[in-house]
Scaffold this active site. Structure first.
Site, short mmCIF file in Angstrom:
data_model
loop_
_atom_site.label_atom_id
_atom_site.label_comp_id
_atom_site.label_asym_id
_atom_site.label_seq_id
_atom_site.Cartn_x
_atom_site.Cartn_y
_atom_site.Cartn_z
N CYS A 173 10.02 -74.30 -21.78
CA CYS A 173 9.01 -75.27 -21.27
C CYS A 173 8.45 -75.90 -22.40
O CYS A 173 8.43 -75.51 -23.67
CB CYS A 173 7.94 -74.57 -20.71
SG CYS A 173 6.85 -73.63 -21.53
N ASN A 232 21.63 -71.91 -34.27
CA ASN A 232 20.84 -71.07 -34.78
C ASN A 232 19.85 -70.39 -33.87
O ASN A 232 19.00 -69.37 -34.18
CB ASN A 232 19.97 -71.86 -35.86
CG ASN A 232 19.33 -73.33 -35.28
OD1 ASN A 232 20.12 -73.85 -34.74
ND2 ASN A 232 18.09 -73.29 -35.02
N GLN A 281 24.26 -71.66 -40.36
CA GLN A 281 24.18 -70.00 -39.95
C GLN A 281 25.41 -69.13 -40.20
O GLN A 281 25.23 -68.19 -39.77
CB GLN A 281 23.80 -70.19 -38.47
CG GLN A 281 22.35 -70.62 -38.38
CD GLN A 281 21.18 -69.86 -38.91
OE1 GLN A 281 21.42 -68.53 -38.96
NE2 GLN A 281 19.99 -70.31 -38.81
N GLY A 311 19.97 -77.12 -46.45
CA GLY A 311 20.96 -77.46 -45.51
C GLY A 311 20.50 -78.76 -44.96
O GLY A 311 21.39 -79.61 -44.62
N THR A 337 17.18 -84.42 -61.82
CA THR A 337 17.46 -83.31 -62.68
C THR A 337 17.63 -82.01 -61.63
O THR A 337 16.97 -81.72 -60.69
CB THR A 337 16.29 -82.87 -63.67
OG1 THR A 337 16.01 -84.10 -64.63
CG2 THR A 337 16.42 -81.88 -64.45
C1 LIG Z 1 21.51 -74.61 -38.00
C2 LIG Z 1 20.67 -75.16 -39.15
N1 LIG Z 1 20.98 -76.22 -39.60
C3 LIG Z 1 20.15 -76.78 -40.78
C4 LIG Z 1 19.25 -75.98 -41.28
C5 LIG Z 1 18.25 -76.33 -42.33
O1 LIG Z 1 18.41 -75.76 -43.48
P1 LIG Z 1 17.28 -75.83 -44.58
O2 LIG Z 1 16.15 -74.94 -44.27
O3 LIG Z 1 18.26 -75.04 -45.88
O4 LIG Z 1 17.28 -77.21 -44.90
C6 LIG Z 1 18.67 -74.74 -40.49
C7 LIG Z 1 17.64 -73.98 -40.97
O5 LIG Z 1 16.74 -73.48 -40.08
C8 LIG Z 1 19.54 -74.15 -39.45
O6 LIG Z 1 19.67 -73.13 -38.90
#
Ligand SMILES: Cc1ncc(COP(=O)(O)O)c(C=O)c1O
Length: 380
Positions: free
Chosen positions: A329, A150, A178, A70, A236
């Site tokens: 915090c 997330n 997510q 991601g 690759t």
């Molecule tokens: C909303 C969100 N974006 C991006 C990521 C990053 O994804 P990856 O761990 O596949 O790089 C996460 C992972 O925690 C996520 O929850």
């Protein structure tokens, strides 16, 4: 008892995914760029995986690019979207994942863009009027707003945001990490230019992801090198990961409603039991709203307690319960949660995110609430 309630961080791999990957570790080891038969059979597996992903998301195979996850997909969409389309202004929200926030902040630091942040209220809901105002003042911006958060689980309306973005000729990217594999995505019918996935969030392998870019809004490469991924990403291919992520998405779609119903029951049970057993418990963002938040995420805010202050995750871990969190915090060893801070959450309360998968059970919910009751028994 060992309980894994940290599925928004990563999930256990499905056995079906592992079975699909093993032949690409053992027998099919050719380099997919090689023209001989060993290479060709592996190339064919990659292209079949791409076709499968595209079919499930109602996209074209030429719009799917496999990445390392991601984070890389978010970086590619943002950095290359800005570069390719000559974008000078970007809009995001203060509660995005760091894969988006830090990328955009770096683009601003380098002087490539000016960055604006759309307002969110104390529940983490995005102010769409403010988004409209920002776009009115800065048409042709890049808009990057996540599908679901997330930490607190809030789900944003991609159609509504996309339609506003379209009105002002913006490039609209959404971090869908997510929701991918948990909710259906119909990309041909969504006003969106780029979305992303990380396979390990839906029972696939870590280090495998993909980026979708609408063919009407092509972007230039992020990684230069060989001609892999149709010149978009040299190197690759992670064949094993690609086969795994496509299989994971296929399995997710096979019984998405069934998984959802099972997990929704667990989440509702968790909310009810917490409300019955822990005085002063509340929930961050919209995470207790079953219609407006991810069914996989529950972000619990616990009343101030001397025994647990800053120690809640540790105390849960002692009882075999894995969850994650971050308070509002930012002192000592912990930097806290930028999401909870943006919502103005109280720094005195401990927050913990429980996140679920199809492999969790009602017994695990009961055990966890029982332990929370013991930890907060003094107050209840
Ligand atoms: C909303 C969100 N974006 C991006 C990521 C990053 O994804 P990856 O761990 O596949 O790089 C996460 C992972 O925690 C996520 O929850």
């Amino acid at each position: 008892m060992k309980v894994y309630f940290d599925n928004a961080a990563t999930t256990a791999m499905d056995d079906g995914v592992i079975d699909a990957m093993i032949p690409y570790m053992k027998e099919h080891y050719g380099n997919p760029s090689s023209v001989h038969s060993h290479g060709r059979e592996v190339r064919s597996a990659i292209e079949k995986s791409r076709k499968k992903v595209a079919e499930l998301l109602n996209a074209s195979p030429s719009e799917i690019f496999f990445t390392s996850g991601g984070t890389e997909a978010d970086n590619t969409a943002i950095v290359c979207g800005i570069h390719t389309h000559g974008i000078k202004h970007a809009i995001t929200s203060p509660i995005e994942h760091h894969a988006v926030l830090h990328t955009l902040e770096e683009c601003e630091k380098k002087g490539h863009i000016k960055l604006s942040k759309v307002e969110v209220d104390e529940f983490g809901s995005i102010n769409l009027d403010h988004l409209q105002e920002l776009l009115k003042a800065n048409p042709k911006s890049l808009v990057s707003i996540m599908h679901a958060n997330n930490e607190i689980g809030n789900i944003n309306d991609l159609s509504a945001i996309g339609n506003i973005a379209k009105e002002y000729d913006a490039f609209f990217h959404s971090d869908t990490v997510q929701t991918m594999g948990h909710y259906p995505h119909d990309l041909k019918n969504l006003p969106i230019d780029a979305v992303v996935a990380g396979g390990h969030k839906f029972h696939g392998p870590k280090g495998a992801g993909f980026l979708y870019v609408n063919k009407a809004k092509k972007i230039t490469p992020f990684i230069y090198g060989g001609a892999q991924e149709r010149n978009m990403r040299g190197g690759t291919e992670n064949v094993i990961g690609i086969v795994g992520i496509a299989k994971a998405l296929e399995l997710a779609y096979e019984d998405m409603d069934g998984h959802r119903k099972h997990i929704e029951k667990l989440k509702s049970r968790f909310i009810e039991q917490l409300q019955e057993n822990i005085a002063g418990v509340s929930f961050n963002g919209l995470s207790a709203d079953m219609d407006k938040s991810l069914y996989t995420v529950l972000n619990v805010s616990l009343p101030p307690s001397e025994e647990n202050s800053g120690m809640l995750l540790f105390n849960l871990d002692l009882h075999g319960i894995s969850a994650s969190g971050g308070s509002a915090c930012s002192s000592g060893a912990t930097v806290g949660s930028h999401v909870l801070r943006a919502l103005g959450a109280s720094a005195e309360r401990d927050s913990v995110r429980f996140s679920f998968s199809r492999f969790n059970t009602a017994e695990e919910v009961d055990y966890t609430v029982g332990k929370l009751k013991e930890l907060y028994g003094v107050i209840a």
